[in-house]
Design an enzyme around this catalytic site. Structure first.
Site, PDB file in Angstrom:
ATOM      1  N   GLU A 139      23.898  43.527  25.264  1.00 40.60           N
ATOM      2  CA  GLU A 139      25.089  42.781  24.881  1.00 40.60           C
ATOM      3  C   GLU A 139      25.582  42.318  26.338  1.00 40.60           C
ATOM      4  O   GLU A 139      25.673  42.909  27.222  1.00 40.60           O
ATOM      5  CB  GLU A 139      26.042  43.980  24.240  1.00 40.60           C
ATOM      6  N   ASP A 143      34.364  44.692  25.289  1.00 38.44           N
ATOM      7  CA  ASP A 143      35.596  44.829  25.536  1.00 38.44           C
ATOM      8  C   ASP A 143      36.543  45.740  24.983  1.00 38.44           C
ATOM      9  O   ASP A 143      36.736  46.922  25.420  1.00 38.44           O
ATOM     10  CB  ASP A 143      36.307  43.354  25.353  1.00 38.44           C
ATOM     11  N   THR A 144      36.884  45.600  23.776  1.00 32.77           N
ATOM     12  CA  THR A 144      37.666  46.581  23.017  1.00 32.77           C
ATOM     13  C   THR A 144      36.726  47.982  22.579  1.00 32.77           C
ATOM     14  O   THR A 144      37.125  48.919  22.601  1.00 32.77           O
ATOM     15  CB  THR A 144      38.233  46.256  21.610  1.00 32.77           C
ATOM     16  N   GLY A 145      35.384  47.765  22.554  1.00 33.93           N
ATOM     17  CA  GLY A 145      34.298  48.697  22.197  1.00 33.93           C
ATOM     18  C   GLY A 145      34.273  48.759  20.725  1.00 33.93           C
ATOM     19  O   GLY A 145      33.338  49.354  20.196  1.00 33.93           O
ATOM     20  N   THR A 147      33.146  46.360  18.504  1.00 33.74           N
ATOM     21  CA  THR A 147      32.089  45.857  17.993  1.00 33.74           C
ATOM     22  C   THR A 147      30.984  46.836  18.438  1.00 33.74           C
ATOM     23  O   THR A 147      30.017  46.979  17.495  1.00 33.74           O
ATOM     24  CB  THR A 147      31.727  44.643  18.688  1.00 33.74           C
ATOM     25  N   VAL A 193      36.424  34.900  29.455  1.00 33.60           N
ATOM     26  CA  VAL A 193      35.430  34.189  30.170  1.00 33.60           C
ATOM     27  C   VAL A 193      34.468  33.681  29.314  1.00 33.60           C
ATOM     28  O   VAL A 193      34.073  34.064  28.223  1.00 33.60           O
ATOM     29  CB  VAL A 193      34.767  35.277  31.297  1.00 33.60           C
ATOM     30  N   ASP A 199      30.793  32.110  24.713  1.00 33.09           N
ATOM     31  CA  ASP A 199      31.180  31.043  24.216  1.00 33.09           C
ATOM     32  C   ASP A 199      32.734  31.160  24.064  1.00 33.09           C
ATOM     33  O   ASP A 199      33.447  32.193  23.954  1.00 33.09           O
ATOM     34  CB  ASP A 199      30.587  30.507  22.887  1.00 33.09           C
TER      35      ASP A 199
HETATM   36  N1  HPA Z   1      34.409  35.426  26.446  1.00 38.56           N
HETATM   37  C1  HPA Z   1      33.686  35.219  25.295  1.00 38.56           C
HETATM   38  N2  HPA Z   1      33.129  35.859  24.269  1.00 38.56           N
HETATM   39  C2  HPA Z   1      33.778  37.207  24.264  1.00 38.56           C
HETATM   40  C3  HPA Z   1      34.653  37.539  25.218  1.00 38.56           C
HETATM   41  C4  HPA Z   1      34.982  36.720  26.350  1.00 38.56           C
HETATM   42  O1  HPA Z   1      35.685  37.132  27.208  1.00 38.56           O
HETATM   43  N3  HPA Z   1      34.971  38.759  24.923  1.00 38.56           N
HETATM   44  C5  HPA Z   1      34.481  39.127  23.684  1.00 38.56           C
HETATM   45  N4  HPA Z   1      33.551  38.202  23.315  1.00 38.56           N
HETATM   46 MG    MG Z   2      31.725  34.490  20.871  1.00 38.60          MG
END
Ligand code: HPA
Ligand code: MG
Length: 223
Positions: A139, A143-145, A147, A193, A199
């Site tokens: 992956e 981030d949040t975890g 997903t 980012v 994306d």
């Molecule tokens: N950028 C792009 N896609 C994402 C991000 C991010 O920072 N966080 C979760 N999906």
């Molecule tokens: Mg995306």
């Protein structure tokens, strides 16, 4: 997933909150994104070097197993492709030979720069191939975890023998959900980012570096 106690302090590159990124003048990037990006947060070369090291760690741990690499699309396609290439290279020059299958799953949970409540699993391969296998989920960003948690629960329903997770980026978010990936490239601040297949509403995947986008770009590409 490793419990946090078994993740070594030096097992990731930590990018601090005050890291502004590199000036755009120091690197090249597609001209069509001129004005859309603020800084180069992680240059492509560093992503590649770090990915090569993750490949070695994975070889050290899983070297004599057969694995199914489960690439999480769309954002994970570049990281997964590069990671698999590095693992193949290491396999060629080693007594260990890692047999890999590569499968794909497509998830969507982001709109603009916000995580939406619902996770969509948008199909891909029939995951019954994971049954009884050693699975490496690849992956781009955790981030949040949320997903990852939902994905792990989904993968577990196919009764794999073992599941490991490689995440190129892990965000420091308040109230992040539990367990970090077993293999982490970079820990980054809670910023949005793009690039290296990440994306913003499908744009910026064609940028090699991981970058921070400008506020103007968030409006320009908003849906
Ligand atoms: N950028 C792009 N896609 C994402 C991000 C991010 O920072 N966080 C979760 N999906
Ligand atoms: Mg995306």
């Amino acid at each position: 997933m490793a419990d946090s106690g078994s993740v070594r302090e030096d097992s990731r590159i930590v990018i601090e909150d005050d890291w502004p990124g590199y000036s755009l003048d120091l690197f090249t990037y597609p001209e069509h994104y001129c004005g859309d990006i603020e800084s180069v947060y992680i240059p492509h070369g560093i992503i590649m070097d770090r990915t090569e090291r993750l490949a070695r760690n994975i070889m050290d741990d899983l070297g004599d197993h057969d694995i199914v690499v489960l690439c999480v699309l769309k954002g994970g396609y570049k990281f997964c492709a590069d990671l698999v290439e590095f693992i193949k290279g290491l396999s060629r020059n080693s007594s260990k030979s890692l047999l890999m299958r590569v499968d794909f799953i497509r998830l969507k949970s982001y709109l603009n720069d916000q995580s939406t409540e619902d996770l969509h699993i948008l199909g891909g391969e029939d995951l019954s191939v994971l049954s009884g296998k050693n699975v490496l989920i690849v992956e781009a960003i955790v981030d949040t975890g949320k997903t990852m948690k939902a994905l792990l629960e989904h993968v577990e329903t196919f009764r794999p023998k073992m599941v490991k997770v490689a995440g190129l980026l892990v965000k420091r978010v308040p109230n992040g959900l539990g367990t970090p990936p077993d293999y982490v490239g970079f820990e980054i601040p809670n910023r949005f980012v793009v690039g290296y297949a990440l994306d913003y509403n499908e744009y910026f995947r064609d940028l090699n570096h991981i970058c921070v986008i400008s506020e103007a770009a968030k409006i320009k590409y908003k849906v």
